[in-house]
Design a protein around this motif. Structure first.
Motif, mmCIF file in Angstrom:
data_model
loop_
_atom_site.group_PDB
_atom_site.id
_atom_site.type_symbol
_atom_site.label_atom_id
_atom_site.label_comp_id
_atom_site.label_asym_id
_atom_site.label_seq_id
_atom_site.Cartn_x
_atom_site.Cartn_y
_atom_site.Cartn_z
ATOM 1 N N THR A 1 0.799 -1.227 0.000
ATOM 2 C CA THR A 1 0.000 0.000 0.000
ATOM 3 C C THR A 1 0.829 1.272 0.000
ATOM 4 O O THR A 1 0.255 2.347 -0.025
ATOM 5 N N ALA A 2 2.127 1.212 0.037
ATOM 6 C CA ALA A 2 2.964 2.414 0.177
ATOM 7 C C ALA A 2 3.015 3.199 -1.127
ATOM 8 O O ALA A 2 3.883 3.027 -1.955
ATOM 9 N N LYS A 3 2.023 4.060 -1.278
ATOM 10 C CA LYS A 3 1.966 4.938 -2.435
ATOM 11 C C LYS A 3 1.690 6.347 -1.929
ATOM 12 O O LYS A 3 0.638 6.601 -1.365
ATOM 13 N N PRO A 4 2.619 7.274 -2.124
ATOM 14 C CA PRO A 4 2.458 8.599 -1.548
ATOM 15 C C PRO A 4 1.480 9.491 -2.309
ATOM 16 O O PRO A 4 1.680 10.684 -2.426
ATOM 17 N N ALA A 5 0.397 8.947 -2.824
ATOM 18 C CA ALA A 5 -0.547 9.729 -3.609
ATOM 19 C C ALA A 5 -1.296 10.756 -2.775
ATOM 20 O O ALA A 5 -1.727 11.775 -3.278
ATOM 21 N N LEU A 6 -1.469 10.505 -1.495
ATOM 22 C CA LEU A 6 -2.242 11.410 -0.662
ATOM 23 C C LEU A 6 -1.376 12.270 0.231
ATOM 24 O O LEU A 6 -1.830 12.741 1.253
ATOM 25 N N GLY A 7 -0.144 12.476 -0.119
ATOM 26 C CA GLY A 7 0.747 13.249 0.740
ATOM 27 C C GLY A 7 0.285 14.681 0.917
ATOM 28 O O GLY A 7 -0.486 15.217 0.114
ATOM 29 N N ALA A 8 0.747 15.286 1.978
ATOM 30 C CA ALA A 8 0.380 16.671 2.261
ATOM 31 C C ALA A 8 0.926 17.591 1.183
ATOM 32 O O ALA A 8 2.044 17.436 0.726
ATOM 33 N N GLU A 9 0.099 18.529 0.780
ATOM 34 C CA GLU A 9 0.513 19.508 -0.212
ATOM 35 C C GLU A 9 0.923 20.821 0.434
ATOM 36 O O GLU A 9 1.650 21.600 -0.153
ATOM 37 N N GLN A 10 0.424 21.046 1.644
ATOM 38 C CA GLN A 10 0.779 22.288 2.323
ATOM 39 C C GLN A 10 0.811 22.099 3.828
ATOM 40 O O GLN A 10 0.222 21.170 4.363
ATOM 41 N N ILE A 11 1.503 23.020 4.457
ATOM 42 C CA ILE A 11 1.561 23.074 5.909
ATOM 43 C C ILE A 11 0.850 24.361 6.303
ATOM 44 O O ILE A 11 1.187 25.437 5.804
ATOM 45 N N SER A 12 -0.147 24.234 7.160
ATOM 46 C CA SER A 12 -0.889 25.407 7.634
ATOM 47 C C SER A 12 -0.564 25.604 9.105
ATOM 48 O O SER A 12 -0.748 24.697 9.912
ATOM 49 N N ILE A 13 -0.077 26.778 9.428
ATOM 50 C CA ILE A 13 0.302 27.098 10.800
ATOM 51 C C ILE A 13 -0.753 28.045 11.364
ATOM 52 O O ILE A 13 -1.026 29.096 10.771
ATOM 53 N N LEU B 1 -5.015 33.638 13.367
ATOM 54 C CA LEU B 1 -4.038 33.822 12.292
ATOM 55 C C LEU B 1 -3.684 32.482 11.654
ATOM 56 O O LEU B 1 -3.523 31.483 12.349
ATOM 57 N N GLN B 2 -3.535 32.496 10.341
ATOM 58 C CA GLN B 2 -3.133 31.283 9.626
ATOM 59 C C GLN B 2 -2.098 31.645 8.575
ATOM 60 O O GLN B 2 -2.241 32.612 7.836
ATOM 61 N N PHE B 3 -1.031 30.838 8.541
ATOM 62 C CA PHE B 3 0.011 30.986 7.538
ATOM 63 C C PHE B 3 0.168 29.642 6.857
ATOM 64 O O PHE B 3 0.129 28.600 7.509
ATOM 65 N N SER B 4 0.354 29.648 5.550
ATOM 66 C CA SER B 4 0.500 28.391 4.822
ATOM 67 C C SER B 4 1.780 28.388 4.005
ATOM 68 O O SER B 4 2.237 29.430 3.529
ATOM 69 N N LEU B 5 2.314 27.201 3.853
ATOM 70 C CA LEU B 5 3.528 26.987 3.073
ATOM 71 C C LEU B 5 3.371 25.676 2.324
ATOM 72 O O LEU B 5 2.991 24.660 2.918
ATOM 73 N N SER B 6 3.653 25.677 1.038
ATOM 74 C CA SER B 6 3.519 24.436 0.281
ATOM 75 C C SER B 6 4.715 23.526 0.540
ATOM 76 O O SER B 6 5.842 23.990 0.729
ATOM 77 N N VAL B 7 4.437 22.240 0.555
ATOM 78 C CA VAL B 7 5.500 21.251 0.740
ATOM 79 C C VAL B 7 6.447 21.295 -0.456
ATOM 80 O O VAL B 7 7.646 21.096 -0.313
#
Length: 181
Positions: free
Chosen positions: A44-56, A61-67
């Motif tokens: 099952t190890a397929k990184p298809a659903l990996g995170a696209e961004q990090i939201s802080i 307040l919210q800040f986002s950064l793409s992976v």
């Protein structure tokens, strides 16, 4: 029944009554669990659903950064405009440490990491971390973090921070830094 047959019957009965030590049963249990975990990961190890961004988040307040901005920085050493917003106050030596942290690889087998993460201490620690690192919907990230760590450990590139992000089973990694303060 003859005496010889009776003695043979008693010896066989005694062998059947032998108790397997608890540590052998426990070890066998962990070996079987590890084999099942590794088999599951291998299929099952397929990184298809990996995170696209990090939201802080910090309160409202919210800040986002793409992976992908982090991946680009790791691969090329170049900081794009998105990442520059967060690193503009970094000193050059801080940038080196930041890049090394993203590149740091820990060679640990998925079996060993799963054994720890499924232990009571591992689960307790993950639940605490999951309060800080949450799923996209704001839920405790316990299960997502555990899955990402095990899958990243099984990846040929090894267990790295970026690999954990690639295997995080949510589009966004939500970090609630207000809990730190």
């Amino acid at each position: 029944m003859s005496v010889e047959q009776l003695n043979l019957h008693q010896v066989l009965a005694q062998r059947q009554q032998r108790v397997v030590p608890a540590w052998i049963k426990k070890t066998l249990h962990y070996v079987i669990l590890g084999i099942i975990t590794i088999a599951f990961i291998a299929f099952t190890a397929k990184p298809a659903l990996g995170a696209e961004q990090i939201s802080i988040f910090y309160g409202p307040l919210q800040f986002s950064l793409s992976v992908s901005a982090l991946e680009t920085y790791v691969k090329t050493g170049k900081i794009n405009n998105e990442l520059a917003f967060y690193t503009k106050s970094f000193k050059p030596q801080d940038l080196v440490v930041f890049r090394q942290a993203l590149l740091y690889r820990e060679d640990v087998s998925p079996f060993v990491i799963s054994q720890f993460l499924y232990s009571s201490n591992g689960e307790m620690g993950l639940r605490k971390i999951g309060e800080l690192i949450q799923t996209e919907s704001g839920q405790n990230g316990f299960y997502a973090i555990r899955a990402a760590l095990i899958l990243a450990a099984a990846d040929p590139e090894g267990l790295t921070l970026l690999n954990v992000m690639r295997y995080y089973p949510s589009n966004s990694i939500r970090i609630n830094i207000s809990l730190i303060f």
